[in-house]
Scaffold this active site. Structure first.
Site, PDB file in Angstrom:
ATOM      1  N   ARG A   3      24.234  61.334  26.575  1.00  0.00           N
ATOM      2  CA  ARG A   3      23.065  61.491  27.449  1.00  0.00           C
ATOM      3  C   ARG A   3      22.382  62.817  27.158  1.00  0.00           C
ATOM      4  O   ARG A   3      23.004  63.866  27.251  1.00  0.00           O
ATOM      5  CB  ARG A   3      23.498  61.462  28.920  1.00  0.00           C
ATOM      6  N   LYS A  61      44.226  53.214  19.191  1.00  0.00           N
ATOM      7  CA  LYS A  61      43.155  54.191  19.412  1.00  0.00           C
ATOM      8  C   LYS A  61      43.688  55.389  20.205  1.00  0.00           C
ATOM      9  O   LYS A  61      43.358  56.540  19.907  1.00  0.00           O
ATOM     10  CB  LYS A  61      41.984  53.525  20.151  1.00  0.00           C
ATOM     11  N   ALA A 100      25.633  53.472  34.628  1.00  0.00           N
ATOM     12  CA  ALA A 100      24.542  53.441  33.643  1.00  0.00           C
ATOM     13  C   ALA A 100      24.428  54.790  32.952  1.00  0.00           C
ATOM     14  O   ALA A 100      23.383  55.444  32.994  1.00  0.00           O
ATOM     15  CB  ALA A 100      23.236  53.057  34.335  1.00  0.00           C
ATOM     16  N   GLY A 101      25.520  55.221  32.318  1.00  0.00           N
ATOM     17  CA  GLY A 101      25.516  56.464  31.558  1.00  0.00           C
ATOM     18  C   GLY A 101      25.272  56.167  30.084  1.00  0.00           C
ATOM     19  O   GLY A 101      24.470  55.281  29.750  1.00  0.00           O
ATOM     20  N   GLU A 116      39.170  62.997  29.926  1.00  0.00           N
ATOM     21  CA  GLU A 116      39.930  61.799  30.293  1.00  0.00           C
ATOM     22  C   GLU A 116      41.409  61.970  29.907  1.00  0.00           C
ATOM     23  O   GLU A 116      42.109  60.996  29.640  1.00  0.00           O
ATOM     24  CB  GLU A 116      39.303  60.564  29.624  1.00  0.00           C
ATOM     25  N   ASN A 133      37.915  54.282  27.908  1.00  0.00           N
ATOM     26  CA  ASN A 133      38.759  54.758  26.826  1.00  0.00           C
ATOM     27  C   ASN A 133      40.178  55.005  27.369  1.00  0.00           C
ATOM     28  O   ASN A 133      40.375  55.181  28.563  1.00  0.00           O
ATOM     29  CB  ASN A 133      38.176  56.082  26.308  1.00  0.00           C
ATOM     30  N   GLY A 136      27.094  52.545  28.962  1.00  0.00           N
ATOM     31  CA  GLY A 136      26.566  51.510  29.860  1.00  0.00           C
ATOM     32  C   GLY A 136      25.067  51.340  29.664  1.00  0.00           C
ATOM     33  O   GLY A 136      24.550  50.218  29.634  1.00  0.00           O
TER      34      GLY A 136
HETATM   35  P1  NAP Z   1      28.960  58.801  30.916  1.00  0.00           P
HETATM   36  O1  NAP Z   1      27.809  59.011  29.996  1.00  0.00           O
HETATM   37  O2  NAP Z   1      29.456  59.965  31.693  1.00  0.00           O
HETATM   38  O3  NAP Z   1      28.534  57.646  31.937  1.00  0.00           O
HETATM   39  C1  NAP Z   1      29.322  57.281  33.017  1.00  0.00           C
HETATM   40  C2  NAP Z   1      28.386  56.812  34.116  1.00  0.00           C
HETATM   41  O4  NAP Z   1      29.158  56.316  35.212  1.00  0.00           O
HETATM   42  C3  NAP Z   1      27.479  57.898  34.670  1.00  0.00           C
HETATM   43  O5  NAP Z   1      26.151  57.435  34.634  1.00  0.00           O
HETATM   44  C4  NAP Z   1      27.959  58.060  36.113  1.00  0.00           C
HETATM   45  O6  NAP Z   1      26.936  58.364  37.004  1.00  0.00           O
HETATM   46  C5  NAP Z   1      28.443  56.662  36.376  1.00  0.00           C
HETATM   47  N1  NAP Z   1      29.318  56.553  37.558  1.00  0.00           N
HETATM   48  C6  NAP Z   1      30.366  57.338  37.922  1.00  0.00           C
HETATM   49  N2  NAP Z   1      30.889  56.923  39.083  1.00  0.00           N
HETATM   50  C7  NAP Z   1      30.146  55.841  39.465  1.00  0.00           C
HETATM   51  C8  NAP Z   1      30.177  54.974  40.595  1.00  0.00           C
HETATM   52  N3  NAP Z   1      31.079  55.134  41.557  1.00  0.00           N
HETATM   53  N4  NAP Z   1      29.259  53.978  40.669  1.00  0.00           N
HETATM   54  C9  NAP Z   1      28.342  53.801  39.693  1.00  0.00           C
HETATM   55  N5  NAP Z   1      28.245  54.602  38.606  1.00  0.00           N
HETATM   56  C10 NAP Z   1      29.140  55.608  38.493  1.00  0.00           C
HETATM   57  O7  NAP Z   1      30.203  58.178  30.173  1.00  0.00           O
HETATM   58  P2  NAP Z   1      30.235  57.387  28.775  1.00  0.00           P
HETATM   59  O8  NAP Z   1      30.209  58.367  27.672  1.00  0.00           O
HETATM   60  O9  NAP Z   1      29.242  56.284  28.791  1.00  0.00           O
HETATM   61  O10 NAP Z   1      31.720  56.796  28.816  1.00  0.00           O
HETATM   62  C11 NAP Z   1      32.096  55.685  29.599  1.00  0.00           C
HETATM   63  C12 NAP Z   1      33.458  55.204  29.095  1.00  0.00           C
HETATM   64  O11 NAP Z   1      33.284  54.698  27.768  1.00  0.00           O
HETATM   65  C13 NAP Z   1      34.487  56.353  28.972  1.00  0.00           C
HETATM   66  O12 NAP Z   1      35.768  55.901  29.287  1.00  0.00           O
HETATM   67  C14 NAP Z   1      34.406  56.731  27.505  1.00  0.00           C
HETATM   68  O13 NAP Z   1      35.609  57.326  27.004  1.00  0.00           O
HETATM   69  C15 NAP Z   1      34.158  55.374  26.866  1.00  0.00           C
HETATM   70  N6  NAP Z   1      33.511  55.479  25.555  1.00  0.00           N
HETATM   71  C16 NAP Z   1      32.363  56.194  25.426  1.00  0.00           C
HETATM   72  C17 NAP Z   1      31.754  56.280  24.169  1.00  0.00           C
HETATM   73  C18 NAP Z   1      30.477  57.050  23.972  1.00  0.00           C
HETATM   74  O14 NAP Z   1      30.047  57.223  22.824  1.00  0.00           O
HETATM   75  N7  NAP Z   1      29.822  57.536  25.006  1.00  0.00           N
HETATM   76  C19 NAP Z   1      32.354  55.637  23.069  1.00  0.00           C
HETATM   77  C20 NAP Z   1      33.521  54.911  23.240  1.00  0.00           C
HETATM   78  C21 NAP Z   1      34.097  54.846  24.505  1.00  0.00           C
HETATM   79  P3  NAP Z   1      26.498  59.884  37.352  1.00  0.00           P
HETATM   80  O15 NAP Z   1      25.701  60.346  36.209  1.00  0.00           O
HETATM   81  O16 NAP Z   1      25.709  59.704  38.569  1.00  0.00           O
HETATM   82  O17 NAP Z   1      27.773  60.649  37.537  1.00  0.00           O
END
Ligand code: NAP
Length: 304
Positions: free
Chosen positions: A131, A183, A8-9, A263, A103, A12
């Site tokens: 975040r 991508k 839930a980052g 990544e 990604n 999510g």
């Molecule tokens: P993020 O903000 O870092 O969120 C990831 C989440 O996963 C964090 O809340 C983390 O929790 C949680 N997590 C890690 N290990 C876990 C586990 N074992 N069980 C449950 N939760 C766990 O990452 P994000 O930016 O959303 O990116 C997620 C993916 O989407 C990546 O591959 C990214 O490249 C892709 N993406 C992101 C975007 C964007 O704009 N953000 C756009 C396109 C693609 P903690 O905080 O407790 O560590």
């Protein structure tokens, strides 16, 4: 039918909040009891969209809960996905649908091997979120998400319309691996250079020679991995992305600036691994990778 959100980052949380407010049952899964307690203390997930701030008190749990999971969104970083899924694998019902938002390429295959009885759906997203603090998400830009299943490309999930109605713009792709490779190639030509030159995307126009050399090699790689149709026009596509995102800071540069793990293994690292597997020598990409690794080491960051 309920969605479970693992991770839930930023992204999510953005999905979870929109599902919740559309009245679709959704539960967050935090990695441990400490994280769950911190979330409960915060009172829910907050989301900023434009100037609008909202707090969503979504139900949440840890992986140790025993209730079955039918639909799972995996929204962890690529390097966390396999272990995170392993922790809930025993709760997945046969035929459960698992959407992988990671990604790059490489993490999806590892997850698929972990949960052979589930249906894994791969995603490629242009949505943007970050975040501001824990459990506090900002929608940074509108975009959309392609979903697809390389094993069953014509089997469109019944819940696709439900997502669009919940304001999560999604589209089915029968060519999701091609989308992910395209991508990845664009990312390899842009993101590492923004880190090494410490610049916004638009400033890469000053490095046209380097970009040309990289896109030529990336085109050869696309040919080798069976996506040669994506090679012509790759350089133009990269330049178009640079112009369209001129003011943006790439996700890799943001990670490095904030001292977070990148990544890289699932982007440039995966590209070079595949090149080696196909006997391709890609000098410019190898040099870029070496410089990036040196840079990460200098900043005390993981190089995988
Ligand atoms: P993020 O903000 O870092 O969120 C990831 C989440 O996963 C964090 O809340 C983390 O929790 C949680 N997590 C890690 N290990 C876990 C586990 N074992 N069980 C449950 N939760 C766990 O990452 P994000 O930016 O959303 O990116 C997620 C993916 O989407 C990546 O591959 C990214 O490249 C892709 N993406 C992101 C975007 C964007 O704009 N953000 C756009 C396109 C693609 P903690 O905080 O407790 O560590």
């Amino acid at each position: 039918m309920s969605w479970h959100i693992l991770g839930a980052g930023s992204l999510g949380g953005l999905w979870a909040a929109r599902l919740f407010r559309a009245g679709i049952p959704v539960r967050l899964i935090f990695k441990d009891r400490l994280r769950l307690a911190q979330y409960r203390a915060a009172g829910g997930l907050s989301l900023r969209e434009g100037k609008q701030d909202s707090l969503y008190p979504l139900p949440a749990e840890t992986p140790q809960e025993t209730s079955p999971i039918r639909r799972l969104l995996v929204a962890c970083k690529a390097y966390d996905a396999e272990d995170a899924v392993a922790a809930v694998a025993s709760r997945l019902i046969p035929g459960a649908e698992v959407v992988l938002l990671q990604n790059g390429i490489g993490s999806q295959e590892r997850v698929v091997e972990r949960i052979p009885r589930a249906r894994c759906i791969l995603a490629s997203s242009t949505e943007g979120a970050f975040r501001e603090s824990d459990f506090s998400i900002v929608q940074a830009g509108k975009g959309h998400t392609w979903l697809g299943d390389p094993a069953h490309p014509d089997h469109v999930p019944e819940w696709l319309d439900e997502l669009n109605e919940a304001d999560i713009p999604v589209q089915w792709s029968i060519e999701i691996m091609g989308q992910l490779w395209r991508k990845l190639a664009i990312n390899c030509a842009i993101n590492p250079l923004t880190v090494l030159h410490k610049c916004r995307n638009g400033e890469l126009n000053a490095y046209a020679g380097e970009i040309k050399a990289l896109t030529l090699e990336l085109g050869a790689l696309l040919e080798a991995v069976g996506h040669g149709n994506l090679a012509p026009g790759l350089q133009e596509a990269v330049l178009a992305v640079i112009d369209a995102t001129a003011d943006n800071t790439s996700s890799m540069l943001q990670d490095v600036t904030h001292g977070r793990r990148t990544e890289i293994s699932f982007l440039l690292g995966h590209a070079l691994q595949e090149a080696q597997r196909h006997g391709l020598k890609l000098g410019a990409l190898e040099q870029l990778h070496r410089h990036l690794i040196d840079h990460l080491e200098t900043h005390g960051l993981p190089v995988d």
